[in-house]
Design a protein around this motif. Structure first.
Motif, short mmCIF file in Angstrom:
data_model
loop_
_atom_site.label_atom_id
_atom_site.label_comp_id
_atom_site.label_asym_id
_atom_site.label_seq_id
_atom_site.Cartn_x
_atom_site.Cartn_y
_atom_site.Cartn_z
N UNK A 136 0.88 -1.24 0.06
CA UNK A 136 0.17 0.12 -0.06
C UNK A 136 0.98 1.25 -0.03
N UNK A 137 2.06 1.21 0.66
CA UNK A 137 2.87 2.38 0.81
C UNK A 137 3.70 2.70 -0.59
N UNK A 138 3.70 1.67 -1.39
CA UNK A 138 4.40 1.66 -2.68
C UNK A 138 3.11 2.24 -3.64
N UNK A 139 2.01 2.07 -3.38
CA UNK A 139 1.02 2.66 -4.18
C UNK A 139 0.70 4.07 -3.98
N UNK A 140 0.74 4.31 -2.82
CA UNK A 140 0.48 5.87 -2.38
C UNK A 140 1.79 6.51 -3.01
N UNK A 182 2.18 10.21 -6.29
CA UNK A 182 2.75 11.46 -5.53
C UNK A 182 2.78 11.65 -4.23
N UNK A 183 2.29 10.86 -3.24
CA UNK A 183 2.15 11.03 -1.87
C UNK A 183 3.56 11.09 -1.20
N UNK A 184 3.79 12.00 -0.11
CA UNK A 184 5.07 12.04 0.46
C UNK A 184 5.09 12.69 1.55
N UNK A 185 6.33 13.22 2.01
CA UNK A 185 6.20 14.05 3.25
C UNK A 185 5.47 15.36 3.15
N UNK A 186 4.76 15.97 4.36
CA UNK A 186 4.05 16.86 4.63
C UNK A 186 2.77 16.86 3.88
N UNK A 213 -2.96 3.10 8.11
CA UNK A 213 -2.10 4.14 8.90
C UNK A 213 -0.70 3.69 8.73
N UNK A 214 -0.07 2.63 8.72
CA UNK A 214 1.09 1.95 8.95
C UNK A 214 1.82 2.40 7.40
N UNK A 215 0.76 2.25 6.41
CA UNK A 215 1.49 2.60 5.06
C UNK A 215 1.58 4.13 4.89
N UNK A 216 0.55 4.71 5.30
CA UNK A 216 0.92 6.24 5.34
C UNK A 216 2.11 6.71 5.81
N UNK A 217 2.45 6.42 6.91
CA UNK A 217 3.68 6.58 7.72
C UNK A 217 4.93 6.12 6.80
N UNK A 218 4.76 4.89 6.38
CA UNK A 218 5.77 4.25 5.54
C UNK A 218 6.13 5.01 4.39
N UNK A 219 5.18 5.79 3.93
CA UNK A 219 5.48 6.64 2.45
C UNK A 219 5.97 7.72 2.89
N UNK A 233 -5.79 12.17 -5.30
CA UNK A 233 -5.79 10.64 -5.56
C UNK A 233 -6.83 9.90 -4.58
N UNK A 234 -7.20 8.86 -4.83
CA UNK A 234 -8.16 8.08 -4.12
C UNK A 234 -7.86 6.79 -4.32
#
Length: 492
Positions: free
Chosen positions: A38-42, A46-50, A67-73, A114-115
């Protein structure tokens, strides 16, 4: 920050159980695989810091993975309580600046960017990225219980990492920990439930909230899964469960219970500590200071006449100041200002409110700020902090300052009373008086009998003028007693 807690979680023994639900068991290895995918898909969107990603899923394995994937990304998450009204959810998305979305199926909310749907993730290369530093944004949590537009609190990664490590260390959490997630998504206590347990290498039990809020359902879940730890329970829910025989047995089986969100004093005043055989922690702290600022390891013979919230957690400073921001004398009452580890970045999009509540901290390093809580407290001779109420919600009756917790605790010692909340009301002549809202088997107990019970230990000005019976005290989604609803005359 020498290590990032999420890396430790994803590096636990892959065959060890991490998440348990009535339908499945997910190992740490399986959790890591799903998080990385999921982190890779995020990252591919274009998702990333901030950047902020809203998580619109039910309180299940999917929510933990998200939650974990968002932080991982490298970005920050905003968890949503999907039982909230749609207009409030829209306000939260807008005020948090959420431009990305994760949902389990067709989303009920929308964002400008993106969703991702968990059932339709694209195939992308593995994520290769260094995690951002400790000052990067980790999550957004809105202040609860307020009216109007909710205030989005910005918590940074270093604060979250330090806090979770404190909870693990202070509570003695380890691979044998089996935690029941009680806090609903959308509230920061759910983050403690989830990540402190996983950081310790323990197991997190996810069950329907509707089941856990029933005494029989709570008892059955604790017994079925061997739950030994509860990291987020309000005193209101603790009191409710302790009045049921099966739930009380389940509470006695816990080795650690962490209470937060409300005053624990009424529960202790009614003798509640004797019902728990394990450790009981009383945590105090606002969302704006990363959940917990002080804690008390409640002894088996606790202080019942005061609301003691203990000493600051590691890295936190507590200063008591007067209206002119001068330190109060030892033992005197002052407003709580919190500094050090945990202080949030501020409120997103609220520069005026941020400047008012987050002030320069003269006791900290250059550039440090302290959060002005609006809470009153005093330092006791032994150094512990005694909570004394709110600046903006003091009850004054005929010139006397009234602490509702003192009356509520005494009411709970009556055999027929299972729940009690005291509020203030005004009669047609503008005179303030006390109203006691009581739940329990009180049909055969007169107002006069309840007043006599209180009068055995309380002065006259602490005796309610009216007693209002309710089947059960109403609560907010976080499990706190809904005092505002009671004040308006609302029923559960």
């Amino acid at each position: 920050m020498t290590a990032w807690f999420l890396d430790e979680i994803l590096g636990h023994a892959p065959d060890a159980p991490a998440l348990r639900t009535p339908e499945t068991v997910l190992s740490y290895g399986e959790l890591a695989t799903r998080v990385d995918r999921l982190a890779a898909a995020l990252a591919g969107t274009g998702f990333g810091p901030e950047r902020v990603c809203a998580i619109a899923v039910e309180s299940t394995v999917d929510a933990v993975v998200a939650m974990a994937a968002v932080l991982r990304a490298g970005g920050a998450f905003l968890t949503l309580d999907l039982d909230q009204p749609a207009p409030r959810l829209a306000q939260m998305l807008d005020s948090a600046g959420a431009r990305f979305l994760i949902s389990a199926a067709e989303p009920r909310v929308s964002v400008p960017g993106p969703a991702l749907r968990l059932d339709r993730l694209p195939a992308v290369p593995p994520l290769v990225a260094d995690p951002p530093g400790p000052r990067a944004l980790a999550y957004v949590s809105h202040t609860s219980g307020s009216t109007g537009v909710p205030n989005p609190v910005l918590i940074e990664r270093g604060n979250l990492d330090a806090y979770l490590r404190f909870v693990v260390r202070d509570g003695g959490l380890d691979a044998g920990t089996v935690t029941l997630q009680l806090a609903p998504l959308g509230y920061d206590a759910s983050i403690r439930d989830t990540f402190a347990t996983l950081l310790a290498g323990g197991q997190l039990v996810l069950a329907p909230r509707s089941t856990l809020l029933r005494a029989d359902g709570f008892a059955a879940t604790v017994a079925s899964y061997g739950v030994n730890t509860v990291l987020s329970i309000t005193p209101s829910l603790l009191t409710f469960l302790s009045r049921n025989d099966a739930a009380a047995r389940a509470l006695r089986s816990l080795r650690l219970t962490l209470s937060s969100g409300e005053s624990l004093r009424p529960f202790l005043a009614a003798g509640g500590r004797s019902l728990l055989e394990g450790r009981l922690f009383n945590h105090y702290g606002p969302t704006e200071a990363t959940m917990t600022s002080t804690r008390l390891d409640v002894p088996f013979e606790p202080e019942r006449a005061a609301d003691v919230v203990g000493t600051p957690r590691t890295g936190v400073t507590v200063r008591l100041l007067d209206a002119d921001l001068r330190p109060v004398p030892d033992g005197a009452e002052g407003e709580v200002h919190l500094g050090g580890t945990g202080v949030a970045r501020g409120y997103r999009g609220r520069p005026g409110l941020t400047a008012d509540r987050f002030r320069p901290d003269p006791a900290g390093p250059p550039g440090a700020r302290a959060y002005r809580t609006g809470d009153l407290a005093r330092h006791r001779p032994d150094g512990t902090l005694e909570y004394r109420g709110r600046l903006d919600r003091q009850l004054k009756i005929r010139g006397y300052r009234v602490d509702p917790a003192e009356i509520e605790g005494r009411l709970l010692t009556h055999a027929a009373v299972h729940g009690a909340v005291v509020t203030a009301a005004t009669d047609d002549r503008g005179r303030a008086h006390l109203v006691a809202h009581v739940a329990g088997a009180t049909d055969g107990v007169t107002d006069a009998a309840l007043r006599r019970h209180l009068a055995e230990t309380l002065p006259h000005h602490l005796l309610p003028r009216r007693f209002r019976r309710v089947d059960r005290l109403p609560t907010t989604r976080t499990g706190k007693t809904d005092r505002a609803r009671l004040s308006r005359g609302g029923r559960p």
